[in-house]
Design an enzyme around this catalytic site. Structure first.
Site, PDB file in Angstrom:
ATOM      1  N   SER A  18       3.276 -11.415  25.055  1.00 30.77           N
ATOM      2  CA  SER A  18       1.959 -11.363  25.693  1.00 30.77           C
ATOM      3  C   SER A  18       1.557 -10.015  26.271  1.00 30.77           C
ATOM      4  O   SER A  18       0.386  -9.634  26.187  1.00 30.77           O
ATOM      5  CB  SER A  18       1.867 -12.430  26.782  1.00 30.77           C
ATOM      6  N   ASP A 207       0.179 -13.790  38.551  1.00 37.67           N
ATOM      7  CA  ASP A 207       1.193 -14.656  37.949  1.00 37.67           C
ATOM      8  C   ASP A 207       2.578 -14.026  37.949  1.00 37.67           C
ATOM      9  O   ASP A 207       3.555 -14.646  37.534  1.00 37.67           O
ATOM     10  CB  ASP A 207       0.795 -15.044  36.523  1.00 37.67           C
ATOM     11  N   HIS A 210       2.318 -10.885  33.939  1.00 35.93           N
ATOM     12  CA  HIS A 210       1.504 -10.046  33.061  1.00 35.93           C
ATOM     13  C   HIS A 210       0.981  -8.809  33.785  1.00 35.93           C
ATOM     14  O   HIS A 210       0.620  -8.872  34.960  1.00 35.93           O
ATOM     15  CB  HIS A 210       0.329 -10.855  32.502  1.00 35.93           C
TER      16      HIS A 210
END
Length: 246
Positions: A18, A207, A210
């Site tokens: 990601s 979070d 990221h």
């Protein structure tokens, strides 16, 4: 298909999960449960340029723009990643046409990138197709490891799996309790034409997994600086691999 000068095109494979696919500027939609959206904020360092191209999911060259992985990591919401800031710096310093081949997919462990697996074979196919009209693959930018930090077995075998991947094609953040083991494995990798870029300390989103948009821009510059320092000056015809370490 865009017309691209063949003699100066420098091609880079963008792979991993990601944070390479880009989650900068991806926000929670508080009006819709479990929905996310990209804020569409593109920093100056990530702006499109006529000499920067991306290889689309349809295997065609087109002008690159954020989000680079929108049609590759298509099951997730993509935002800003390190690719465009990397490409802009390389373009500026080397005065070349840069081609980016997005291959990253969020939430993928290192084993899903093994030879014979769908992600690996797709990456190889895209890499081969990208040079059909000319240009030269100069390196792989790899940012992965988050999905290997939760299980002790995955963490312990990470180094061997990563070295196999590098050997096959020719780096990491994490939120699990074995992130240190994966990080140590990455640091122990000592292969020719492989350089580790340490992303530890870059700002994370809420979070804690990221990178923020600003951090992605900085990471792209860090990757470019390492590439320019270690590989670009000599213009050697070898394949380089830049591993991002979290």
């Amino acid at each position: 298909m865009e017309e691209i000068p063949k003699t100066t095109k420098q091609i880079f494979i963008l792979s991993g999960q990601s944070n390479m696919a880009g989650r900068g500027g991806v926000c929670k939609d508080h009006h819709h449960h479990n929905h996310q959206y990209w804020d569409k904020v593109v920093p100056p360092e990530c702006q499109p340029h006529q000499d920067i191209f991306r290889f689309s999911a349809k295997l065609q060259w087109e002008q690159a723009h954020e989000p680079l992985h929108a049609d590759i990591d298509s099951k997730k919401v993509c935002g800003v990643g390190p690719g465009m800031s990397f490409a802009n710096m390389v373009r500026q310093k080397m005065r070349v046409v840069v081609g980016l081949v997005p291959c990253a997919v969020g939430g993928t462990s290192i084993t899903r990138w093994g030879r014979g697996e769908v992600l690996y074979e797709n990456m190889v196919k895209r890499a081969k197709e990208s040079v059909e009209d000319g240009g030269e693959i100069k390196g792989l930018l790899w940012y992965q490891g988050e999905s290997d930090t939760s299980d002790i077995h995955d963490a312990e075998v990470y180094q061997g799996n990563m070295e196999k991947l590098i050997e096959n094609v020719a780096i990491i953040s994490g939120d699990g309790k074995y992130v240190d083991k994966v990080r140590e494995a990455q640091l122990r990798i000592n292969l020719p034409n492989v350089v580790c870029v340490d992303a530890k300390g870059l700002d994370l989103k809420d979070d804690h997994l990221h990178l923020t948009t600003e951090a992605q821009v900085k990471l792209g510059y860090m990757l470019a600086e390492v590439y320019l320092k270690n590989f670009a000056p000599s213009w050697k015809r070898f394949f380089s691999c830049l591993l991002c370490l979290k």
